[in-house]
Design a protein around this motif. Structure first.
Motif, PDB file in Angstrom:
ATOM      1  N   ARG A  78       0.836  -1.209   0.000  1.00 11.08           N
ATOM      2  CA  ARG A  78       0.000   0.000   0.000  1.00 11.08           C
ATOM      3  C   ARG A  78       0.869   1.257   0.000  1.00 11.08           C
ATOM      4  N   LEU A  79       1.978   1.229   0.742  1.00 12.07           N
ATOM      5  CA  LEU A  79       2.897   2.371   0.740  1.00 12.07           C
ATOM      6  C   LEU A  79       3.509   2.586  -0.646  1.00 12.07           C
ATOM      7  N   LEU A  80       3.868   1.493  -1.323  1.00 15.48           N
ATOM      8  CA  LEU A  80       4.379   1.603  -2.700  1.00 15.48           C
ATOM      9  C   LEU A  80       3.307   2.145  -3.638  1.00 15.48           C
ATOM     10  N   GLY A  84       2.975   5.625  -6.123  1.00 14.87           N
ATOM     11  CA  GLY A  84       2.760   5.485  -7.553  1.00 14.87           C
ATOM     12  C   GLY A  84       3.605   4.420  -8.224  1.00 14.87           C
ATOM     13  N   TYR A  85       4.144   3.488  -7.457  1.00 13.21           N
ATOM     14  CA  TYR A  85       5.012   2.460  -8.033  1.00 13.21           C
ATOM     15  C   TYR A  85       4.287   1.192  -8.445  1.00 13.21           C
ATOM     16  N   CYS A  86       3.069   0.992  -8.017  1.00 11.73           N
ATOM     17  CA  CYS A  86       2.351  -0.226  -8.396  1.00 11.73           C
ATOM     18  C   CYS A  86       0.857   0.014  -8.326  1.00 11.73           C
ATOM     19  N   GLN A  87       0.087  -0.875  -8.930  1.00 12.50           N
ATOM     20  CA  GLN A  87      -1.368  -0.798  -8.900  1.00 12.50           C
ATOM     21  C   GLN A  87      -1.974  -1.853  -7.986  1.00 12.50           C
ATOM     22  N   SER A  88      -1.410  -3.059  -8.015  1.00  3.99           N
ATOM     23  CA  SER A  88      -1.998  -4.132  -7.211  1.00  3.99           C
ATOM     24  C   SER A  88      -0.929  -5.108  -6.742  1.00  3.99           C
TER      25      SER A  88
END
Length: 114
Positions: A78-80, A84-88
């Motif tokens: 969730r922090l990533l 903006g580094y991941c969606q799921s």
């Protein structure tokens, strides 16, 4: 028996630029000549997390249950996601677990004669 450590692994849906991530976060160690992952220790998420460039995330450290380890992995993901580094987060699995147990009585370790 008491559970002492679990290692939970998940995968985010894209390649993670570790050099850029290391500059955006605090409490991280990243030296690609020594180890290929970024070591991240977040105060609120708990213990530490390894982030690999191919998108895998490993969370380890003292846990009292497997659910606690999964919750910790989700916190790091969730922090990533907020950065903006991941969606799921996909493919969550238990990699290893260790436990300790106190034995009552005497344990003899010498070899038995045949």
């Amino acid at each position: 028996m008491q559970l002492t450590n679990v290692v939970i692994q998940g995968k985010v849906d894209l390649q993670v630029p570790l050099k850029r991530l290391a500059t955006d976060l605090i409490n991280v160690r990243y030296d690609p000549s020594k180890f290929s992952a970024l070591i991240w220790q977040h105060r609120k998420a708990g213990r530490n997390c390894l982030v690999f460039a191919n998108g895998y995330i490993n969370c380890n450290g003292a846990c009292r249950s497997f659910q606690n380890g999964i919750k910790r992995l989700r916190r790091y993901a969730r922090l990533l996601q907020k950065l903006g580094y991941c969606q799921s987060l996909i493919g969550i699995k238990l990699v290893s677990g260790s436990a300790s147990h106190k034995l009552e009585g005497i344990v003899r370790l010498e070899k038995n004669p045949v």
